[in-house]
Design an enzyme around this catalytic site. Structure first.
Site, short mmCIF file in Angstrom:
data_model
loop_
_atom_site.label_atom_id
_atom_site.label_comp_id
_atom_site.label_asym_id
_atom_site.label_seq_id
_atom_site.Cartn_x
_atom_site.Cartn_y
_atom_site.Cartn_z
N ASP A 1 -7.74 -5.04 -0.11
CA ASP A 1 -8.20 -6.15 -1.58
C ASP A 1 -8.03 -7.96 -1.12
OD1 ASP A 1 -9.55 -4.21 -2.83
OD2 ASP A 1 -7.46 -3.96 -3.29
N HIS B 1 0.56 -1.66 0.13
CA HIS B 1 0.09 -0.14 0.10
C HIS B 1 1.21 1.47 -0.19
CE1 HIS B 1 -3.16 2.65 1.17
NE2 HIS B 1 -3.67 2.01 0.69
N1 CMC Z 1 4.32 -7.63 -4.82
C1 CMC Z 1 5.51 -7.50 -5.28
N2 CMC Z 1 6.04 -6.37 -4.88
C2 CMC Z 1 5.75 -5.23 -4.12
C3 CMC Z 1 3.77 -5.38 -4.36
C4 CMC Z 1 3.31 -6.23 -4.38
N3 CMC Z 1 2.22 -6.89 -4.24
N4 CMC Z 1 4.13 -4.22 -3.83
C5 CMC Z 1 4.75 -3.48 -3.58
N5 CMC Z 1 5.89 -4.50 -4.09
C6 CMC Z 1 7.50 -3.63 -4.07
C7 CMC Z 1 7.27 -2.81 -5.41
O1 CMC Z 1 8.23 -3.00 -6.60
C8 CMC Z 1 8.98 -1.95 -5.13
O2 CMC Z 1 10.12 -2.80 -5.06
P1 CMC Z 1 11.46 -1.69 -5.24
O3 CMC Z 1 11.66 -1.32 -3.72
O4 CMC Z 1 12.69 -3.51 -5.63
O5 CMC Z 1 11.65 -1.68 -6.45
C9 CMC Z 1 8.35 -1.48 -3.29
O6 CMC Z 1 7.73 -2.62 -3.09
C10 CMC Z 1 7.54 -0.37 -3.42
O7 CMC Z 1 6.36 -0.49 -4.57
P2 CMC Z 1 5.70 0.48 -5.26
O8 CMC Z 1 5.76 0.07 -7.05
O9 CMC Z 1 6.79 1.70 -5.22
O10 CMC Z 1 5.07 1.10 -4.13
P3 CMC Z 1 3.55 1.96 -4.63
O11 CMC Z 1 3.67 2.55 -2.97
O12 CMC Z 1 3.86 2.82 -5.66
O13 CMC Z 1 2.33 0.80 -5.19
C11 CMC Z 1 0.92 -0.74 -4.54
C12 CMC Z 1 1.53 0.90 -4.25
C13 CMC Z 1 -0.79 -0.60 -4.27
C14 CMC Z 1 0.38 0.19 -6.02
C15 CMC Z 1 1.63 -1.38 -4.67
O14 CMC Z 1 1.86 -1.92 -3.56
C16 CMC Z 1 1.03 -2.39 -5.74
O15 CMC Z 1 1.10 -2.95 -6.93
N6 CMC Z 1 -0.28 -4.67 -4.77
C17 CMC Z 1 -0.79 -5.24 -5.74
C18 CMC Z 1 -1.69 -4.32 -6.52
C19 CMC Z 1 -2.65 -3.63 -4.79
O16 CMC Z 1 -3.12 -4.66 -3.85
N7 CMC Z 1 -3.40 -3.00 -4.44
C20 CMC Z 1 -4.90 -2.51 -4.13
C21 CMC Z 1 -3.94 -1.32 -2.95
S1 CMC Z 1 -5.50 -0.86 -1.63
C22 CMC Z 1 -6.94 -0.66 -1.97
C23 CMC Z 1 -6.74 0.36 -3.13
O17 CMC Z 1 -6.41 1.29 -2.28
O18 CMC Z 1 -7.12 0.08 -4.41
#
Ligand code: CMC
Length: 433
Positions: A365, A308
């Site tokens: 989720d 998140h």
């Molecule tokens: N699986 C694997 N790696 C992950 C995941 C995941 N679900 N989420 C984050 N990471 C890693 C990412 O690759 C990055 O690694 P590194 O530092 O080595 O590059 C690090 O963690 C930080 O991630 P980020 O993508 O920079 O984080 P963000 O804040 O931009 O994205 C997120 C947040 C929710 C989009 C992401 O965690 C994600 O894609 N999660 C899976 C999709 C999901 O469950 N979405 C629902 C969110 S909650 C409900 C809503 O708000 O809709």
């Protein structure tokens, strides 16, 4: 909220005092609104991860401590004791409603629950396999055609009617698109039923077979909707606010919110989680092996329902829903192998340093889909359920933008990295590629 201090910023040849804005929970924001005018610089913040886009009095999150409050009320208390409709009024108006207000709003929801017959006809234009999020967004936008007063919402009563119309009709539309996809007759709402029960009736009743839900199912829906009702400046709410800032009407702004919610990194993750669990289950994939794939960035696989932008400890909504999933399935005597699989997958992930180091925990989720599956809601409707729940939050945020007479249109800047000036080349002189 007040301004108590300032931060000094040194640029090429000057020192600037930037005011610090303090929130009521000690959030601190550096006000850079004069930065470009005074220095020529803009700030650059990929994904707005560090940008406070607005001041808001609706929802508070402390991502480090796993705190979520609507208008000051802890999410745990609202989920345990509240109803979705009183939560909606709390978000929109800032206070828990009095008994009178609640009753009046309930009557309004009932009065506005039908769709205009013209809107029912629109459903015929969509193919049976249309994604319900596409249908929902189109239908919400189309609704504004039938209520032209929506573009001139200057008094509170017109606003309240529009808000009730949206909260009430979104559930009628969602159920109608489900019925359409099944080729079943559309079920009209039943004015004798409360919000969640009426939704279940429109989803699952047949003209010759009324659906009588178990009270635990009604409670589970109520809880899911409360937990999704707002979440401060997430992608869809920011979209609603951005569209609203141009002066666009409530329905148009919320239709845009539905589109933003649809994506798999946002609301669409609830569908993606179940698809992932089904894939692992069907193919008997070893969980440790799956986690290794997730950790390998070249695989392009993410652990859906994990991580998140704001929560770096735990998502309180996920905790409540995990508990709820346990209770609902036990009460209904259902043994869903996906719940057990989700629990084990969470355990394996949380023991892994990849997830620990990045503070990745289950989000809202991860468990919601398991409950919705149990209730019989099809997977492609999961994100629609999120949208029904999020509607009060979008409306509250739209109102906050609309009521702010000092507000400006949202219009970010950029740092241009494209070609510098060059002259037009006639087509016959362009080099072949
Ligand atoms: N699986 C694997 N790696 C992950 C995941 C995941 N679900 N989420 C984050 N990471 C890693 C990412 O690759 C990055 O690694 P590194 O530092 O080595 O590059 C690090 O963690 C930080 O991630 P980020 O993508 O920079 O984080 P963000 O804040 O931009 O994205 C997120 C947040 C929710 C989009 C992401 O965690 C994600 O894609 N999660 C899976 C999709 C999901 O469950 N979405 C629902 C969110 S909650 C409900 C809503 O708000 O809709």
């Amino acid at each position: 909220m007040n301004q108590t201090q300032s931060i000094q910023l040194r640029t090429d040849n000057q020192t600037l005092d930037l005011p610090v804005i303090l929130g009521t929970e000690d959030d601190r924001g550096i006000d850079i609104s004069k930065l470009r005018a005074q220095t020529g610089y803009v700030t650059l913040d990929d994904g707005f991860a560090n940008t406070g886009a607005c001041k808001s009095a609706i929802t508070y999150i402390d991502g480090e401590k796993g705190i979520l409050r609507y208008r000051g009320y802890p999410i745990e208390q609202l989920a345990e004791r509240g109803t979705f409709i009183e939560t909606a009024l709390l978000l929109i108006y800032g206070e828990l409603p009095t008994a009178d207000h609640l009753e009046r709003f309930r009557e309004l929801l009932t009065a506005k629950e039908l769709l205009h017959e013209g809107l029912y006809k629109l459903f015929d234009g969509f193919p049976p396999n249309a994604h319900p999020m596409a249908v929902l967004s189109a239908m919400i936008n189309a609704t504004s055609c039938y209520y032209p007063e929506i573009t001139q919402m200057e008094d509170e009563s017109t606003f309240e009617i529009a808000a009730a119309r949206l909260i009430s009709k979104v559930r009628t539309m969602a159920a109608a698109s489900h019925k359409k996809s099944l080729g079943q007759p559309l079920m009209y709402p039943d004015p004798g039923l409360r919000y969640c029960q009426n939704f279940l009736h429109m989803m699952f009743s047949l003209p010759n077979k009324p659906y009588e839900p178990d009270p635990d199912i009604v409670n589970a829906i109520n809880r899911i909707l409360i937990l999704h009702a707002d979440h401060e400046q997430n992608c869809s709410t920011s979209t609603v606010r951005m569209v609203a800032s141009s002066g666009a009407n409530l329905f148009a702004s919320c239709a845009a919110g539905v589109c933003a919610l649809w994506g798999r990194l946002h609301g669409g993750a609830n569908m993606a989680v179940i698809e992932m669990l089904e894939h692992i289950h069907k193919n008997k994939i070893d969980l440790k092996q799956y986690i290794e794939q997730v950790k390998d960035k070249s695989s392009g696989i993410r652990l859906m329902g994990f991580g998140h932008r704001v929560y770096k400890n735990f998502d309180p909504r996920a905790r409540i829903l995990k508990d709820s999933a346990d209770k609902v399935l036990t009460k209904l005597n259902i043994n869903d192998p996906l719940l057990d699989l989700a629990r084990r997958l969470e355990e394996v992930a949380l023991e892994d340093s990849y997830f620990k180091d990045r503070n990745l925990y289950p989000n809202v989720d991860f468990y919601s889909g398991i409950i919705m599956r149990t209730i019989g809601i099809p997977v492609n409707m999961f994100t629609v359920m999120f949208a029904i729940g999020r509607m009060p939050g979008w409306i509250a945020n739209w109102k906050e933008v609309h009521d702010d007479t000092t507000g400006r249109i949202s219009r970010p800047r950029q740092v241009y990295v494209g070609p510098t000036k060059r002259d037009y080349v006639p087509v016959e002189q362009r080099a072949a590629k």
